[in-house]
Each structure stands twice: as C-alpha cells, then as structure tokens.
Write a protein that holds these residues in place. Structure first.
Motif, PDB file in Angstrom:
ATOM      1  N   LEU A   1       0.833  -1.219   0.000  1.00 26.00           N
ATOM      2  CA  LEU A   1       0.000   0.000   0.000  1.00 26.00           C
ATOM      3  C   LEU A   1       0.862   1.260   0.000  1.00 26.00           C
ATOM      4  O   LEU A   1       0.432   2.321   0.462  1.00 26.00           O
ATOM      5  CB  LEU A   1      -0.927  -0.005   1.225  1.00 26.00           C
ATOM      6  N   ASP A   2       2.047   1.194  -0.535  1.00 26.25           N
ATOM      7  CA  ASP A   2       2.957   2.350  -0.530  1.00 26.25           C
ATOM      8  C   ASP A   2       2.398   3.501  -1.376  1.00 26.25           C
ATOM      9  O   ASP A   2       1.708   3.286  -2.377  1.00 26.25           O
ATOM     10  CB  ASP A   2       4.320   1.952  -1.091  1.00 26.25           C
ATOM     11  N   GLY A   3       2.743   4.729  -0.962  1.00 27.98           N
ATOM     12  CA  GLY A   3       2.419   5.901  -1.771  1.00 27.98           C
ATOM     13  C   GLY A   3       0.946   6.209  -1.852  1.00 27.98           C
ATOM     14  O   GLY A   3       0.453   6.628  -2.902  1.00 27.98           O
ATOM     15  N   ASN A   4       0.205   6.068  -0.749  1.00 28.27           N
ATOM     16  CA  ASN A   4      -1.212   6.428  -0.721  1.00 28.27           C
ATOM     17  C   ASN A   4      -1.438   7.537   0.318  1.00 28.27           C
ATOM     18  O   ASN A   4      -0.498   8.252   0.680  1.00 28.27           O
ATOM     19  CB  ASN A   4      -2.069   5.195  -0.427  1.00 28.27           C
ATOM     20  N   LEU A   5      -2.666   7.654   0.786  1.00 32.79           N
ATOM     21  CA  LEU A   5      -3.021   8.733   1.720  1.00 32.79           C
ATOM     22  C   LEU A   5      -3.572   8.173   3.027  1.00 32.79           C
ATOM     23  O   LEU A   5      -4.411   8.815   3.673  1.00 32.79           O
ATOM     24  CB  LEU A   5      -4.069   9.657   1.067  1.00 32.79           C
TER      25      LEU A   5
END
Length: 725
Positions: free
Chosen positions: A426-430
C-alpha cells in the motif's frame, strides 16, 4: 459738356426717388396686393422672407429722343423696384413743355402708368417700365390703381404655384431678363421672384457646399480610417513579429534547456553507470552481505518475485525457495486462466493480472477465482468496497502502490475474504491509519510513504504470520506508537521504520526480530537494555540520525551475540564508538566527523571485524594508532579509509593476512614504503585483490615495484591520477 453729370443724376433719381403721386400709388398698390391679389400670389407658409439687397448692374441709358426734347430711358430690368426719392424745388429756368404742359426744372411726373418722366435743363427724360412675361394663361391689366402690367387672377393656378414655390417645374434662375421683361408683373413681384430664386440659388450653393464639405469630411474620415487600419495592421504585424521573435527565443531557450537536461542526464547516467560498475566490482571483490540497497531495488518489481529473504542458514533457504518455486509451477499448470472482461490497460499472464498505470479511478470488478497476483499500481483508486475481492478470493499478492487510497475509503471488511493473502503493498497512498481486519495469512505488509499518524495496540492484532513490516516515510514517533503494537507479531523478523520522527529506539520490539532499519530519524541516544528483548537482532541501521559516541550506553549492545551488521553513517561521531557488539562483522561509519580510531577498539570482537567503512571522515596523520586495528588482523577483508586526510599508509595494514580490498584514495599520502602494504616475510598465497591510491600526492615513478608484491594483479593497483603538488 453736361451729358455725363446729367446721366449720373438721372441714374440716382431712378434708384432712390419717385414722385409723391407715384409713392402714393405704390402704397395703395402694395396695400391692395396684401388685401387681395397679393395674398393669392404670396401664400402664407410658402413665401420666403425677402432681404433688402442691391444687384449692381452696368447702367444703360440710351439717349433716344422722343417727341421733341423728351429722352426715353430703358428700364433696368434686372434690378429691384426702386421708390422715388426726388426732392426738387421747381424753378423757372430750364422749364420743359410736355404735351402742351409746362413743367418746372427737375419736375417728375407719370404721363402713363408705365412711364416716369423728369424735366432737367429744359429736356424731358422718361423711364418706361418693361412688363415681365406673365406665367399664367389668363393675364389681365387691372383697370383701377394705375397698374400698367398684366397680372394673373386668383383662379390662375400657374401663378399661385409660381409665387408659392410649389411649381413642379422649377424656373431657370439665370433667365432674369425674360422675367424682368414680362409686362404683366410689377417691380415688387419681379423683385420677390428674383430674390426667391436668389435664395434658392444660395440655398443650393449652401447645400452644394455642405455636400462638398460632407464629401471632404467623408474622404478625411475614410483617410483617417485607412490610416488607423494601416496603423492597426502595422501594430498587429509588429506584435506578430515580436511574438514570433519571443516564440523563437522561447523555443531556442527550451531547446537549449532540453539539450542541457539531456546532457546532464547523460552525464548522470554515465556517472551512475560508473558508480554501479564500481560498486559491483567492489561487492564482487569483498563479498559484502551488508549492502544498503535503495528501497526501490529491495521491492520486487514483478509480482512473482519473493520479498527480501529473511536471514537463515543458506542451505535451508535454498531448499525452501526451490520447494516454493516447484509448488508455483504446479499450480500454474493446473489453473486455467480466464482472460475475458479485463479493464482497458490491463494484461493477464497465467495467474497474474497487471493493471499498472491504467488510469483506473475505481477498483475493477473481477471474476477470476484462479487469480493469485493482482497489481493496480499507479492508478487513481481512492476506495475499496467490501465486495471488491469477492470474485478473486484466492489472491496471494496485491499491489496497490501509488494510488489515492484513504483510510475512510477502505471498507473494514474489504480484505476479510482473502484467506490466502500473503503480501499486501500500500505504498504511496493517503492512509492515516493501517487497514483493519487484515487476514491472518498475511506475511508481508508495506505501508511506506503514507500519512500514518498512530499505531495502536490492536492495529496488527491477529497477524501472527506477519514476517515483514515496512512503515517508512510516515509521521510516526515514539509518542504516537503504542509499546504493545508489535506484541502480537510473533513471527516479525524484518521491520523498517526509517524516515519518521523517532527520537529514541521504539519500545516493545518483537523477540524474533532479525533486521531493524531506523535511518533518517531524529535518534540522539541509545539507552541500555533497549535491545534486551531482541536477542536475535542481526542487522541494525541507524544512519542519518544524531548519535554521538557519548550518548551510546556501554551496555546497549555489547553482549549481543547475533548483531553482525551495523550502520552508523552520517551521525555526529568524532571517535569510533567503544563497546561495539562482540559479534560485529560489518561496521559502516561513513560521513561522520571521526578524527581518531582508539587503540584496541576492535580487540573484543569474536570472530573479528571483517568490513570497516570509514570513508568521508577527518582522519589525519595522528588518527590511527599502532593498536587501532588490533583484533582484526586475521579477519579484516575490506578496509575503506578513502576521502580523509591521511599523510601515510596506516600501520598494521601489512599484518592483515585476509585483506582483499584496500581503499586509500583521496588522501594526502606522499609515499608508499615497501613494507607498509605487503609483508615481505609472508610466504603464503596473497589475498589482496585491489588497491586504490589515486588522488594523493604520490609520485608513481618513485614507488618501488616490490611495494605491491602481495597484490594478485598489478592492474588492480590504481595510482593515477594524483593531485597537483
């Protein structure tokens, strides 16, 4: 002699005077015209006001005798009607006899209605009035009033139209003589007609003048308009030229920048290629197992690749990896892949569906029970509904990197049905909190580069199989992380918490933890007992923090028998720390302020330090003591002392019997004695593979060939270039 003055006097008399009888007749005639016939001829609303003016004419006075001494003068036909202004006192001398009557000198009389006579010097001069042409069909001469010329009656339409100005056929204004010669019109009527025609002519001249002025004004306006259009066209052309010039300059600037950027990229690429080759060469030379690999390279690019392996005995790792590969091959052969109904931009291969950078804004509905790997990296997915994975329940690997997922957008039941899920990225999300209700089968979880603000005690509850956890580049610190957050992670062996806001080592580390990465934090000290519960810790990375050697407790890690690799680069160390772990094999101290290597600092290590990196420090001529490397003479494999201020080759290097790679480049070394690197008394096989000595102050011509006798190949000794002396 008296003819000239006589004619002048007659002219003045005709212009300015008439007899009283004549005046009275004119007054009566004028009154009658106003009361009767005059109103018919000059109607209200059509007659124009008359202006008193004189029309100068050249006098024509023919001296034609009429009946004795009477001279008859021809009337001035084109002039206005003039009234008598004679003021003559009768006298006896110069009397005239006219038709049996005696007239005094200067006497004026009218023998007939259309003739006026003057007695002057014994002669009679008469002026006969010529009647103008009558414009009507039935002209008459009035019997009363002394009229001499015929006039039109009230019922004559031609005269009414003529006098009212409504005649359909305008009269030629230049035909004054014919009007004046018409005997039926009076002097006043002729004068009015002529004045009206003069007025009309003046009006026409005025209109003509106005038309000419209008034409001139229009021509001027047209010329001004053309001038304005020309100026506008010139301005537009000038602006176009300026815009074209600006566009050309912009294109040239962009082209120049693009070329510079491409040149920089080529240089950077070339530099990276050189560095990579050097690193590969160095790794090949030293066999380094403690490589600080960038995060991008650590993460598998293909879904079927395994995550970073957990350190274990080599034989066991190879057997297990082979078994897993065999199982995956058998499963791929047995499963029939349904490739229908794929979203645009997706590609399927065997049991792997890839939809990377497909511009998806929602989680695609899929019905592929055989699917095991799903990659949706680089899309705009912001939510995952509860039924998202109902059609793909056998997923083992999900890649959702670089989307727009929020914690509120992920349903709490989204991952519950995935009983076989092992890896979730789930890298690079909010995300602000980690997803809940993750399946117990999960072995690897990556939530790097999000907005995680807290880790609660039950965040990872139930993940008893989780072995790899990455939480880098978030907003975590010891203040918002519960000490019991890792209590349920009994199998956790790989933990990354770099690029957060920790000031101290997190509490409650898992007991089976093997690798801990805490680089790029704010850690200032290492207290005693912080690693007491992590007896199996093998790799510890604390680079890019704020550590000082005085803030490291003596009992912090000295008794750890498993801690072999430690990264303390880019901290605030001025000395090589004492009380390092006894089992330490790899030590990275690059980029500190180290000025000295204390004696016997590595003496307590067993089996001994093998890799020591002290590049980019402040080591000088007095930094290294004869006993600094004591305890590592038989274990040291790679020694990096480059980019310091050393004046000579440090003592003790020639005693390192297992040394493979030596870096002393970018120092201030001036000479290479014969015995400083190679021991002439050593008769065994040489182990030294490469020596770097470039960018020093060495004269290569003064170096003895025997100085590198222990190096396996002379081509592995780098002496050029050297600094300018």
């Amino acid at each position: 002699m008296r003819t000239g003055p006589l004619l002048a006097a007659v002219w003045l008399l005709l212009v300015f005077a008439v007899t009283p009888g004549q005046n009275g007749r004119d007054v009566r005639r004028t009154k009658r015209k106003r009361d009767g016939h005059g109103q018919a001829r000059v109607r209200s609303g059509h007659a124009k006001p008359l202006r008193s003016r004189q029309v100068p004419r050249s006098p024509r006075v023919p001296a034609e005798p009429v009946r004795g001494n009477v001279v008859l003068l021809e009337s001035y036909r084109d002039g206005p009607e003039r009234h008598s202004s004679y003021n003559v006192l009768p006298g006896r001398q110069g009397q005239c006899v006219f038709q049996g009557m005696t007239m005094f000198n200067q006497a004026v009389w009218a023998p007939t209605p259309c003739v006026t006579c003057l007695c002057t010097g014994g002669r009679v001069v008469c002026d006969e009035l010529a009647c103008p042409a009558t414009p009507c069909r039935l002209p008459i001469v009035p019997a009363a009033g002394g009229e001499c010329c015929p006039v039109c009656t009230d019922s004559d339409p031609d005269l009414s139209l003529e006098l009212s100005g409504d005649s359909p056929a305008p009269r030629n204004r230049d035909n004054h003589d014919s009007i004046a010669s018409t005997p039926q019109l009076t002097h006043e009527e002729i004068q009015r007609i002529l004045w009206r025609e003069e007025e009309e002519r003046l009006e026409e001249d005025e209109q003509l003048r106005k038309r000419e002025e209008a034409k001139k004004r229009k021509r001027k306006e047209r010329k001004e308009q053309e001038e304005r259009q020309r100026r506008i066209a010139e301005e537009a052309r000038r602006r176009e030229e300026e815009e074209e010039e600006e566009r050309r300059k912009t294109e040239e600037e962009e082209s120049r920048r693009k070329e510079e950027k491409e040149a920089r990229e080529r240089e950077e690429k070339l530099r990276e290629e050189i560095l990579r080759e050097q690193e590969e060469e160095e790794v090949w030379l030293r066999g380094d197992v403690f490589q600080m690999v960038p995060k991008e390279e650590e993460e598998p690019e293909e879904p079927d690749l395994l995550p970073a392996p957990i350190p274990r005995p080599p034989a066991a790792a190879e057997d297990e990896l082979k078994e897993e590969e065999d199982e995956e091959e058998e499963e791929e052969k047995e499963v029939a892949v349904n490739a229908g109904g794929l979203p645009p931009g997706c590609d399927i291969s065997d049991v792997t569906l890839t939809c990377d950078n497909a511009k998806l804004t929602y989680f695609p509905p899929l019905l592929m029970p055989q699917l095991k790997s799903l990659s949706l990296e680089g899309n705009n997915i912001s939510s995952i509904p509860a039924e998202a994975f109902n059609g793909i329940p056998n997923l083992e690997w999900i890649n959702l990197k670089k989307n727009k997922l929020t914690s509120a957008g992920i349903d709490q039941r989204a991952f519950q049905s995935l009983k076989m899920l092992k890896r979730l990225y789930l890298d690079g999300n909010l995300l602000e909190v980690a997803p809940a209700n993750l399946p117990p089968s999960l072995q690897e979880l990556k939530i790097n580069e999000n907005r995680l603000q807290r880790i609660q005690g039950n965040t990872f509850q139930g993940l008893s199989s989780l072995a790899i956890l990455e939480l880098e580049a978030n907003l975590l610190s010891e203040a918002n992380m519960d000490p019991k957050a890792f209590a349920s992670l009994a199998q956790l062996s790989y933990l990354r918490l770099g690029q957060n806001h920790f000031r101290s080592i997190p509490q409650g580390l898992p007991p089976l933890l093997l690798e801990l990465y805490l680089e790029n934090n704010l850690i200032e000290e290492i207290p005693a007992g912080v690693f007491n519960n992590s007896k199996n810790l093998n790799v510890l990375s604390l680079g890019h923090n704020r550590l000082e050697e005085t803030r490291i407790a003596p009992l912090a890690w000295i008794h750890h028998r498993s801690l072999e690799s430690m990264d303390l680069s880019y901290n605030k160390l001025y000395l090589v720390p004492s009380y390092l772990p006894t089992s330490l094999v790899h030590l990275v101290l690059v980029g500190n302020h180290i000025e000295r290597i204390p004696g016997f600092v590595f003496a307590h290590m067993d089996p001994g330090l093998e890799y020591l990196y002290l590049s980019y420090n402040k080591l000088d001529g007095e930094a290294i003591e004869p006993e600094s490397f004591f305890g590592s003479y038989h274990s040291m494999v790679e020694l990096c002392l480059d980019h310091n201020q050393l004046l000579s080759v440090p003592s003790g290097i020639n005693e390192m019997t297992n040394l493979h790679f030596l870096r002393l480049n970018n120092n201030n070394i001036r000479s290479i004695p014969d015995e400083c690197i190679c021991d002439p008394e050593c008769n065994g096989d040489s182990t030294l593979v490469a020596v770097r000595l470039e960018n020093n102050l060495i004269d290569p011509l003064k170096v003895s060939p025997s100085a590198f006798s222990c190096v396996r190949s002379s081509s592995s000794v780098v002496l050029k270039p050297q600094k300018i002396k």
